[in-house]
Motif scaffolding. Structure first.
Motif, PDB file in Angstrom:
ATOM      1  N   ALA A   1      14.192 -27.416 -23.731  1.00 57.89           N
ATOM      2  CA  ALA A   1      14.031 -27.203 -22.293  1.00 57.89           C
ATOM      3  C   ALA A   1      15.289 -26.585 -21.689  1.00 57.89           C
ATOM      4  N   ALA A   2      16.458 -27.093 -22.086  1.00 54.43           N
ATOM      5  CA  ALA A   2      17.708 -26.559 -21.543  1.00 54.43           C
ATOM      6  C   ALA A   2      17.902 -25.102 -21.948  1.00 54.43           C
ATOM      7  N   ILE A   3      17.614 -24.791 -23.219  1.00 55.30           N
ATOM      8  CA  ILE A   3      17.757 -23.409 -23.681  1.00 55.30           C
ATOM      9  C   ILE A   3      16.761 -22.506 -22.968  1.00 55.30           C
ATOM     10  N   GLY A   4      15.521 -22.972 -22.798  1.00 56.46           N
ATOM     11  CA  GLY A   4      14.502 -22.167 -22.135  1.00 56.46           C
ATOM     12  C   GLY A   4      14.844 -21.881 -20.687  1.00 56.46           C
ATOM     13  N   ILE A   5      15.263 -22.914 -19.954  1.00 55.49           N
ATOM     14  CA  ILE A   5      15.629 -22.723 -18.542  1.00 55.49           C
ATOM     15  C   ILE A   5      16.833 -21.796 -18.423  1.00 55.49           C
ATOM     16  N   GLY A   6      17.833 -22.018 -19.279  1.00 59.21           N
ATOM     17  CA  GLY A   6      19.013 -21.159 -19.256  1.00 59.21           C
ATOM     18  C   GLY A   6      18.673 -19.715 -19.585  1.00 59.21           C
ATOM     19  N   ALA A   7      17.764 -19.526 -20.543  1.00 57.31           N
ATOM     20  CA  ALA A   7      17.379 -18.170 -20.936  1.00 57.31           C
ATOM     21  C   ALA A   7      16.662 -17.451 -19.794  1.00 57.31           C
ATOM     22  N   VAL A   8      15.752 -18.143 -19.119  1.00 58.12           N
ATOM     23  CA  VAL A   8      15.020 -17.531 -18.007  1.00 58.12           C
ATOM     24  C   VAL A   8      15.974 -17.146 -16.882  1.00 58.12           C
ATOM     25  N   ILE A   9      16.916 -18.042 -16.577  1.00 52.61           N
ATOM     26  CA  ILE A   9      17.872 -17.754 -15.504  1.00 52.61           C
ATOM     27  C   ILE A   9      18.756 -16.559 -15.871  1.00 52.61           C
ATOM     28  N   SER A  10      19.258 -16.561 -17.112  1.00 56.83           N
ATOM     29  CA  SER A  10      20.156 -15.477 -17.528  1.00 56.83           C
ATOM     30  C   SER A  10      19.430 -14.140 -17.550  1.00 56.83           C
ATOM     31  N   VAL A  11      18.193 -14.125 -18.042  1.00 54.76           N
ATOM     32  CA  VAL A  11      17.442 -12.874 -18.089  1.00 54.76           C
ATOM     33  C   VAL A  11      17.066 -12.421 -16.682  1.00 54.76           C
ATOM     34  N   SER A  12      16.827 -13.363 -15.784  1.00 49.58           N
ATOM     35  CA  SER A  12      16.536 -12.997 -14.394  1.00 49.58           C
ATOM     36  C   SER A  12      17.742 -12.303 -13.770  1.00 49.58           C
ATOM     37  N   LEU A  13      18.940 -12.789 -14.111  1.00 48.88           N
ATOM     38  CA  LEU A  13      20.151 -12.137 -13.597  1.00 48.88           C
ATOM     39  C   LEU A  13      20.293 -10.727 -14.162  1.00 48.88           C
ATOM     40  N   VAL A  14      19.978 -10.585 -15.459  1.00 51.45           N
ATOM     41  CA  VAL A  14      20.046  -9.259 -16.085  1.00 51.45           C
ATOM     42  C   VAL A  14      19.014  -8.330 -15.465  1.00 51.45           C
ATOM     43  N   ALA A  15      17.799  -8.860 -15.265  1.00 51.74           N
ATOM     44  CA  ALA A  15      16.710  -8.025 -14.752  1.00 51.74           C
ATOM     45  C   ALA A  15      16.918  -7.630 -13.305  1.00 51.74           C
ATOM     46  N   PHE A  16      17.850  -8.266 -12.626  1.00 50.31           N
ATOM     47  CA  PHE A  16      18.151  -7.893 -11.241  1.00 50.31           C
ATOM     48  C   PHE A  16      18.579  -6.428 -11.163  1.00 50.31           C
ATOM     49  N   ARG A  17      19.146  -5.929 -12.255  1.00 50.56           N
ATOM     50  CA  ARG A  17      19.567  -4.515 -12.300  1.00 50.56           C
ATOM     51  C   ARG A  17      18.368  -3.587 -12.149  1.00 50.56           C
ATOM     52  N   LEU A  18      17.183  -4.064 -12.560  1.00 48.20           N
ATOM     53  CA  LEU A  18      15.998  -3.216 -12.454  1.00 48.20           C
ATOM     54  C   LEU A  18      15.674  -2.884 -11.002  1.00 48.20           C
ATOM     55  N   THR A  19      15.980  -3.799 -10.091  1.00 47.12           N
ATOM     56  CA  THR A  19      15.678  -3.553  -8.679  1.00 47.12           C
ATOM     57  C   THR A  19      16.591  -2.487  -8.088  1.00 47.12           C
ATOM     58  N   ARG A  20      17.713  -2.223  -8.739  1.00 51.31           N
ATOM     59  CA  ARG A  20      18.681  -1.243  -8.237  1.00 51.31           C
ATOM     60  C   ARG A  20      18.712   0.024  -9.091  1.00 51.31           C
ATOM     61  N   LEU A  21      17.795   0.094 -10.042  1.00 52.48           N
ATOM     62  CA  LEU A  21      17.791   1.235 -10.970  1.00 52.48           C
ATOM     63  C   LEU A  21      17.355   2.506 -10.244  1.00 52.48           C
ATOM     64  N   ASP A  22      18.182   3.530 -10.308  1.00 57.87           N
ATOM     65  CA  ASP A  22      17.848   4.828  -9.718  1.00 57.87           C
ATOM     66  C   ASP A  22      16.987   5.598 -10.706  1.00 57.87           C
ATOM     67  N   ILE A  23      15.794   6.007 -10.241  1.00 57.67           N
ATOM     68  CA  ILE A  23      14.826   6.642 -11.161  1.00 57.67           C
ATOM     69  C   ILE A  23      15.374   7.947 -11.725  1.00 57.67           C
ATOM     70  N   THR A  24      16.013   8.745 -10.881  1.00 61.87           N
ATOM     71  CA  THR A  24      16.528  10.047 -11.344  1.00 61.87           C
ATOM     72  C   THR A  24      17.596   9.855 -12.405  1.00 61.87           C
ATOM     73  N   GLU A  25      18.526   8.935 -12.155  1.00 67.56           N
ATOM     74  CA  GLU A  25      19.581   8.671 -13.131  1.00 67.56           C
ATOM     75  C   GLU A  25      19.007   8.103 -14.423  1.00 67.56           C
ATOM     76  N   ALA A  26      17.981   7.242 -14.279  1.00 67.57           N
ATOM     77  CA  ALA A  26      17.364   6.645 -15.458  1.00 67.57           C
ATOM     78  C   ALA A  26      16.694   7.676 -16.329  1.00 67.57           C
ATOM     79  N   LEU A  27      16.017   8.665 -15.700  1.00 64.10           N
ATOM     80  CA  LEU A  27      15.332   9.710 -16.475  1.00 64.10           C
ATOM     81  C   LEU A  27      16.321  10.639 -17.179  1.00 64.10           C
ATOM     82  N   ARG A  28      17.535  10.736 -16.666  1.00 64.52           N
ATOM     83  CA  ARG A  28      18.550  11.578 -17.285  1.00 64.52           C
ATOM     84  C   ARG A  28      19.281  10.895 -18.421  1.00 64.52           C
ATOM     85  N   SER A  29      19.169   9.560 -18.514  1.00 61.79           N
ATOM     86  CA  SER A  29      19.896   8.837 -19.545  1.00 61.79           C
ATOM     87  C   SER A  29      19.317   9.117 -20.920  1.00 61.79           C
ATOM     88  N   GLU A  30      20.160   8.999 -21.930  1.00 61.57           N
ATOM     89  CA  GLU A  30      19.731   9.242 -23.310  1.00 61.57           C
ATOM     90  C   GLU A  30      19.440   7.924 -24.010  1.00 61.57           C
TER      91      GLU A  30
END
Length: 424
Positions: free
Chosen positions: A395-424
């Protein structure tokens, strides 16, 4: 069917089809980089294994430790005079012992009950004299609530009146052996002289302190010598579970009278309960660090995944995919990764802890160590694989994993589509 209902049903069908696709796509995404997935699953499994093994050993050690301490000392619960614990004077006695013991014998909440009296006195075998703590006990009841009878190494335990059980060190100091006589001289409850002569029936071994300073005699002999008819200093009881004593306390409360108090083993032997609390805290810190390492490894996996799939996310957003759906996909991936890791870790834990629950873990403690500070340390620990142990780490690992991945996925809300399409 109205047009509104038709549109709503189509929307629900569309969302359901998306939901059905998420699972296989998320599973496929995990194995796009097999090495990283295997390493992350291994980290979850190994971290879970270490935490569960530590927790099971920790949990399994407390029961035997408490049993050893209470059966050689306080019992689980006691009734005693309100002043006796802080100032153990012989006049602070409790009365009507026989009737109260008979009543407590009918209490199903108690595994055993007895009465004990104690007084400091001089003990001698001419010309040798020393001070000792004289305990008056009921031999047939001690067999049910105490380990003293099992500590006899020479002779036998008390069987009747005018007998004494003494420690090996005291026997050596007084130059006594089984069959010899010991003279006990102290102050009785009225301030007069209390005296008894007892035959040595047995010699016990325990800690050096107990062997040097403790003598047991029959309670009847003690009462006669110290002028305490039908009196004692403690009514001692054992319960089935020392961690849950409410029923036992209620049973003893029925026979307690004014001027007496109820005390449990955590109050009578605070060094044991405090030691357990310190051990719980120190192990919790270690377990937290291990779980944090596992969670950070999961977080690192998805940070790398996010960088590798930046262009993919850009394409998804460009064709109209909502960002919340990308987050949902990432969340499903971490849950799948967690499930695989927990299954592997659970199998490893069962393979390791399962046999130890029956064979035990032998503690190589020397005789000298047992005689000194490790008097209440069991010679073997049997891990306790309880529900608390089973569910806490996953349970502790699962809750920690969800929280940590949610923090990582926060970058998706700020992802610029044009810059993303140019990335390799």
């Amino acid at each position: 069917m109205s047009e509104t209902d038709s549109i709503r049903l189509k929307g629900q069908s569309h969302r359901a089809s998306h939901g059905a696709l998420f699972l296989p796509v998320a599973w496929r995404n995990l194995w796009r980089n097999r090495r990283r997935t295997f390493l992350t699953v291994g980290a979850i499994a190994f971290g879970m294994l270490i935490v569960q093994v530590l927790m099971s050993i920790q949990s399994g050690s407390y029961g035997p430790m408490i049993a050893l301490a209470t059966r050689m000392g306080s019992g689980h619960i006691q009734i005693l005079h309100e002043s006796f614990h802080d100032e153990p004077r012989i006049e602070y006695a409790i009365t009507n012992i026989n009737d109260r013991l008979n009543e407590l014998d009918r209490a199903r909440e108690l595994e055993g009950v007895t009465a004990r009296a104690e007084a400091f006195a001089l003990v001698s075998n001419d010309p040798h004299t020393t001070a000792a703590l004289v305990n008056g006990v009921i031999p047939e009841r001690e067999l049910a609530v105490s380990d003293w009878p099992t500590k006899v190494v020479k002779g036998s335990y008390l069987t009747g009146e005018n007998q004494a059980l003494i420690g090996a060190v005291l026997a050596r100091n007084l130059q006594l052996d089984v069959g010899g006589e010991i003279v006990i001289l102290g102050t009785n409850a009225d301030g007069g002289i209390g005296a008894a002569v007892a035959e040595i029936c047995g010699i016990f071994e325990g800690t050096t302190e107990l062997e040097r300073a403790v003598i047991q005699i029959d309670l009847g002999t003690f009462q006669e010598a110290f002028d305490m008819p039908d009196q004692a200093h403690r009514i001692v009881a054992l319960v089935d579970d020392p961690m849950s004593m409410d029923d036992g306390l209620a049973a003893l409360e029925q026979v307690r009278v004014d001027g007496e108090v109820l005390m449990d083993w955590t109050e009578l032997m605070p060094e044991i309960s405090e030691g357990i609390e310190i051990d719980i805290v120190s192990n919790a810190v270690l377990q937290f660090v291990l779980i944090l390492i596992v969670v950070l490894s999961i977080m690192n996996t998805f940070v790398m995944t996010l960088f590798e799939r930046t262009r993919e996310y850009g394409v998804m957003f460009a064709i109209g995919t909502k960002r919340i759906l990308a987050y949902r996909m990432t969340l499903i991936e971490v849950v799948l990764l967690w499930i695989v890791g927990v299954i592997c870790g659970g199998l490893l834990t069962c393979l390791l802890v399962g046999p130890l629950m029956y064979t035990g873990i032998v503690i190589p403690v020397s005789e000298d160590a047992i005689q000194s500070q490790f008097a209440f340390m069991p010679t073997a620990i049997y891990p306790d694989f309880s529900w608390w142990v089973i569910f806490t780490a996953p349970a502790a690992i699962g809750i920690g994993a969800v929280i940590s991945v949610s923090l990582v996925a926060f970058r998706l809300t700020r992802l610029d589509i044009t810059e993303a399409l140019r990335s390799e």
